[in-house]
Design an enzyme around this catalytic site. Sequence first.
Site, PDB file in Angstrom:
ATOM      1  N   THR A 103      17.419  37.869  56.499  1.00  0.00           N
ATOM      2  CA  THR A 103      18.331  36.847  57.004  1.00  0.00           C
ATOM      3  C   THR A 103      18.706  37.055  58.455  1.00  0.00           C
ATOM      4  O   THR A 103      18.948  36.105  59.194  1.00  0.00           O
ATOM      5  CB  THR A 103      19.611  36.825  56.143  1.00  0.00           C
ATOM      6  OG1 THR A 103      19.242  36.645  54.775  1.00  0.00           O
ATOM      7  CG2 THR A 103      20.534  35.700  56.541  1.00  0.00           C
ATOM      8  N   THR A 179      18.663  42.486  53.268  1.00  0.00           N
ATOM      9  CA  THR A 179      19.645  43.391  52.667  1.00  0.00           C
ATOM     10  C   THR A 179      19.347  43.774  51.221  1.00  0.00           C
ATOM     11  O   THR A 179      19.769  44.831  50.770  1.00  0.00           O
ATOM     12  CB  THR A 179      21.055  42.769  52.722  1.00  0.00           C
ATOM     13  OG1 THR A 179      21.059  41.524  52.014  1.00  0.00           O
ATOM     14  CG2 THR A 179      21.490  42.547  54.158  1.00  0.00           C
ATOM     15  N   ASP A 180      18.624  42.932  50.482  1.00  0.00           N
ATOM     16  CA  ASP A 180      18.465  43.175  49.048  1.00  0.00           C
ATOM     17  C   ASP A 180      17.769  44.491  48.734  1.00  0.00           C
ATOM     18  O   ASP A 180      18.105  45.160  47.755  1.00  0.00           O
ATOM     19  CB  ASP A 180      17.709  42.017  48.386  1.00  0.00           C
ATOM     20  CG  ASP A 180      18.570  40.772  48.239  1.00  0.00           C
ATOM     21  OD1 ASP A 180      19.785  40.865  48.502  1.00  0.00           O
ATOM     22  OD2 ASP A 180      18.038  39.715  47.862  1.00  0.00           O
ATOM     23  N   LYS A 258      23.863  48.452  48.134  1.00  0.00           N
ATOM     24  CA  LYS A 258      24.435  47.112  48.236  1.00  0.00           C
ATOM     25  C   LYS A 258      25.232  46.855  46.962  1.00  0.00           C
ATOM     26  O   LYS A 258      24.670  46.773  45.875  1.00  0.00           O
ATOM     27  CB  LYS A 258      23.327  46.065  48.403  1.00  0.00           C
ATOM     28  CG  LYS A 258      23.852  44.644  48.608  1.00  0.00           C
ATOM     29  CD  LYS A 258      22.718  43.665  48.875  1.00  0.00           C
ATOM     30  CE  LYS A 258      23.259  42.258  49.062  1.00  0.00           C
ATOM     31  NZ  LYS A 258      22.198  41.270  49.372  1.00  0.00           N
TER      32      LYS A 258
END
Length: 445
Positions: A103, A179-180, A258
């Site tokens: 992203t 980020t995942d 996360k």
Amino acid sequence: MQENYKAKAYDILKNLNIEEGDLIEIKKGDLRIRGILLPSYSKDERIFVIKLDNGYNIGISIDNISEIKLITKNSSKAQESERKEVSRNGAKSEIKIISTGGTIVSKVEYETGAVRPALTTEEIVQFLPEINEIAKVDAEVLFSILSENMKPEYWVKIAESVKKAFDEGNTGVVIAHGTDTMAYTASALAFSLRSLQGPVVLVGSQRSSDRPSSDSAINLLSAVTTAKYAPFGEVVVNMHADSSDTYALVHRGVKVRKMHSSRRDAFQSVNDKPLAKVLWKERKLVMLDKSYMSKKGETTLDAKFDNRAFLLYYYPGLDRDFLEHILTNTKIRGLIIAGTGLGHTSSDYVELFRKATKDGIFIGMTTQCLFGRVNMNVYTTGRQLLDAGVTPLEDMLPEVALVKLMWVLAHEQDLEKIRSLMISNLVGEINPRHTLDLFPRWSYE
């Protein structure tokens, strides 16, 4: 700089000496729209893309526009010129920014409203001239993928690019990443890159750069600040620290996870303190933990992985035949279990695990609780699993243990040597001492 525009849109901008980054005003009927001209990635050549004061980006068709007026030129032209010179000569850079997708390097397709991982890091730097106040940077697009499509072979390519960046004279590296699966990549790089000459900082964004609530800019500025000023030679993750824009936190790459699907402060250190916080407005790094790995003279690259490993999240009622199939009818060489509590599965699988370890398959135990450590000596089932050859992995996170096992399997064939490496604290993945402040608490007073 109108190269992103074509045909009639390009001609209009050229005639008015309007460039990307300039503040303009467009009159269309009774509507007046003021904003900054952005690059256009629309397939429609008749679209201008404008960033409004409220932070949103909009596309405006050139049809029926009665007036376009230049308000002010982009004030960062001098800095942009310097940045381009730096990008043309990597040897002049201090910090290398490597883009892998996600992203933080996304753009909007205005025909559909969809966000695609296609905007390069250089283009983000173009709209963050403040980066040049921190350090001279050079950007490289290694690949552009969604982080769920990350693979071990990509970890190797990233590690090789980091090594090359240090060999070219950069003192720090920033990696733009989705980020995942960022924590997986951070772990992979931590095991693959030793004696680091400087910080390797993974950074991402929970909100795309077209949204007013985007964390892209602050996270990227903070990451460059960390890469520039950090005293350590470690792989870290740099992300928002709270739901506002106060500061960012720097987490050790093998002790971070996360912990929320959408919050900007989704990343937390687990069983460890953050290494530092970044006051992004002041361009200042404040160390929070002095037990870091110091910078070394020359980075060592040892990036290879064997993905014949499996992460099993134990649950009540897990089918024994299914588990037996994994252990006997696949090419598996190692199994990481995310067990309950102190490190348990049902006792129904003890003999199955015993046979697997005798056949040379490594089985390691972590806890689903994430916080705390495995202790298989407390209850009967734990002791039975120990006797069957299951190896407790202290306070290692399940994902970190999986990545570490892939790295270890690529280096060793002997089960005892594999066990020895898995229980060794190689890059800070095991914290030998826990304190009360390592566990987050929520107050409802």
